[in-house]
Motif scaffolding. Structure first.
Motif, PDB file in Angstrom:
ATOM      1  N   SER A 199       0.828  -1.212   0.000  1.00 51.68           N
ATOM      2  CA  SER A 199       0.000   0.000   0.000  1.00 51.68           C
ATOM      3  C   SER A 199       0.863   1.263   0.000  1.00 51.68           C
ATOM      4  N   ILE A 200       2.013   1.213   0.634  1.00 49.67           N
ATOM      5  CA  ILE A 200       2.910   2.369   0.617  1.00 49.67           C
ATOM      6  C   ILE A 200       3.479   2.574  -0.781  1.00 49.67           C
ATOM      7  N   VAL A 201       3.881   1.500  -1.431  1.00 52.34           N
ATOM      8  CA  VAL A 201       4.385   1.612  -2.804  1.00 52.34           C
ATOM      9  C   VAL A 201       3.295   2.200  -3.702  1.00 52.34           C
ATOM     10  N   ASP A 218       6.513  16.592  -1.546  1.00 54.33           N
ATOM     11  CA  ASP A 218       6.915  16.365  -0.160  1.00 54.33           C
ATOM     12  C   ASP A 218       6.206  15.150   0.436  1.00 54.33           C
ATOM     13  N   GLN A 219       4.942  14.967   0.098  1.00 54.67           N
ATOM     14  CA  GLN A 219       4.200  13.807   0.595  1.00 54.67           C
ATOM     15  C   GLN A 219       4.788  12.518   0.038  1.00 54.67           C
ATOM     16  N   LYS A 220       5.129  12.520  -1.255  1.00 57.54           N
ATOM     17  CA  LYS A 220       5.762  11.350  -1.881  1.00 57.54           C
ATOM     18  C   LYS A 220       7.082  11.028  -1.190  1.00 57.54           C
ATOM     19  N   SER A 221       7.880  12.053  -0.953  1.00 58.62           N
ATOM     20  CA  SER A 221       9.177  11.859  -0.300  1.00 58.62           C
ATOM     21  C   SER A 221       9.013  11.326   1.112  1.00 58.62           C
ATOM     22  N   SER A 222       8.014  11.817   1.816  1.00 57.41           N
ATOM     23  CA  SER A 222       7.749  11.335   3.171  1.00 57.41           C
ATOM     24  C   SER A 222       7.400   9.845   3.169  1.00 57.41           C
ATOM     25  N   TRP A 223       6.556   9.437   2.231  1.00 56.65           N
ATOM     26  CA  TRP A 223       6.212   8.010   2.131  1.00 56.65           C
ATOM     27  C   TRP A 223       7.424   7.181   1.717  1.00 56.65           C
ATOM     28  N   GLN A 224       8.278   7.739   0.869  1.00 57.06           N
ATOM     29  CA  GLN A 224       9.497   7.017   0.502  1.00 57.06           C
ATOM     30  C   GLN A 224      10.381   6.813   1.723  1.00 57.06           C
ATOM     31  N   ALA A 225      10.501   7.828   2.569  1.00 53.50           N
ATOM     32  CA  ALA A 225      11.298   7.694   3.793  1.00 53.50           C
ATOM     33  C   ALA A 225      10.696   6.631   4.701  1.00 53.50           C
ATOM     34  N   THR A 226       9.364   6.615   4.807  1.00 52.95           N
ATOM     35  CA  THR A 226       8.695   5.586   5.611  1.00 52.95           C
ATOM     36  C   THR A 226       9.002   4.203   5.062  1.00 52.95           C
ATOM     37  N   LEU A 227       8.902   4.054   3.757  1.00 48.72           N
ATOM     38  CA  LEU A 227       9.184   2.760   3.123  1.00 48.72           C
ATOM     39  C   LEU A 227      10.621   2.333   3.402  1.00 48.72           C
ATOM     40  N   LEU A 228      11.563   3.245   3.242  1.00 41.12           N
ATOM     41  CA  LEU A 228      12.973   2.926   3.445  1.00 41.12           C
ATOM     42  C   LEU A 228      13.287   2.580   4.894  1.00 41.12           C
ATOM     43  N   HIS A 267       2.692  -5.745  -7.364  1.00 40.05           N
ATOM     44  CA  HIS A 267       1.587  -5.632  -8.314  1.00 40.05           C
ATOM     45  C   HIS A 267       0.636  -4.559  -7.808  1.00 40.05           C
ATOM     46  N   LEU A 268       0.460  -3.497  -8.598  1.00 40.22           N
ATOM     47  CA  LEU A 268      -0.405  -2.396  -8.208  1.00 40.22           C
ATOM     48  C   LEU A 268      -1.851  -2.686  -8.593  1.00 40.22           C
ATOM     49  N   SER A 269      -2.762  -1.918  -8.025  1.00 37.65           N
ATOM     50  CA  SER A 269      -4.191  -2.140  -8.256  1.00 37.65           C
ATOM     51  C   SER A 269      -4.600  -1.915  -9.705  1.00 37.65           C
ATOM     52  N   ASP A 270      -3.810  -1.143 -10.464  1.00 37.85           N
ATOM     53  CA  ASP A 270      -4.135  -0.919 -11.875  1.00 37.85           C
ATOM     54  C   ASP A 270      -3.558  -1.996 -12.792  1.00 37.85           C
ATOM     55  N   GLY A 271      -2.940  -3.017 -12.189  1.00 38.38           N
ATOM     56  CA  GLY A 271      -2.399  -4.131 -12.953  1.00 38.38           C
ATOM     57  C   GLY A 271      -0.935  -4.005 -13.329  1.00 38.38           C
ATOM     58  N   THR A 272      -0.335  -2.842 -13.097  1.00 34.20           N
ATOM     59  CA  THR A 272       1.079  -2.688 -13.418  1.00 34.20           C
ATOM     60  C   THR A 272       1.944  -3.353 -12.348  1.00 34.20           C
ATOM     61  N   ALA A 323      10.120   2.238  -6.367  1.00 35.96           N
ATOM     62  CA  ALA A 323       9.155   3.161  -5.762  1.00 35.96           C
ATOM     63  C   ALA A 323       9.575   4.586  -6.113  1.00 35.96           C
ATOM     64  N   GLU A 324       9.799   4.801  -7.387  1.00 37.94           N
ATOM     65  CA  GLU A 324      10.090   6.115  -7.966  1.00 37.94           C
ATOM     66  C   GLU A 324      11.455   6.656  -7.536  1.00 37.94           C
TER      67      GLU A 324
END
Length: 115
Positions: free
Chosen positions: A7-9, A38-48, A80-85, A90-91
């Protein structure tokens, strides 16, 4: 609150798409574009931080510029993302932003895991 790795990805990928659209529509310096970045970067930090055993970072020598060194947030196993990709990353996370939200030893440790 607990968020799954997948879900984070998904959030990171969605925010990245929205950020690019906001840049095109309102400009890179708009409040909306900056907020999404900034929100994307914050989630990336959480993931890492929270899933360090499932990720690493790699300096992207193909897409980095003289102005911005880009770090690719790499996934050890595809998601696998919800859109099938299917995503293997993670960018990108610019190094200048990574230095603001991560400790230097975290960055070096995550880069070392990729090599």
């Amino acid at each position: 609150m607990y968020y799954s790795f997948e879900s984070i990805v998904e959030r990171i990928v969605t925010l990245n798409k929205a950020w690019k659209i906001a840049q095109e529509d309102f400009g890179a310096e708009s409040m909306l574009a900056k907020s999404l970045r900034d929100q994307k970067s914050s989630w990336q930090a959480t993931l890492l931080r929270e899933f360090s055993e499932k990720v690493s970072i790699k300096v992207d020598t193909e897409n980095s510029t003289a102005v911005d060194v880009l770090l690719s947030v790499r996934l050890k196993h595809p998601v696998h993302l919800s859109d099938g990709t299917v995503k293997n990353d993670a960018e990108h996370l610019p190094l200048r932003i990574a230095k603001d939200i991560l400790h230097e030893h975290e960055i070096q440790s995550l880069i070392a895991k990729h090599t």
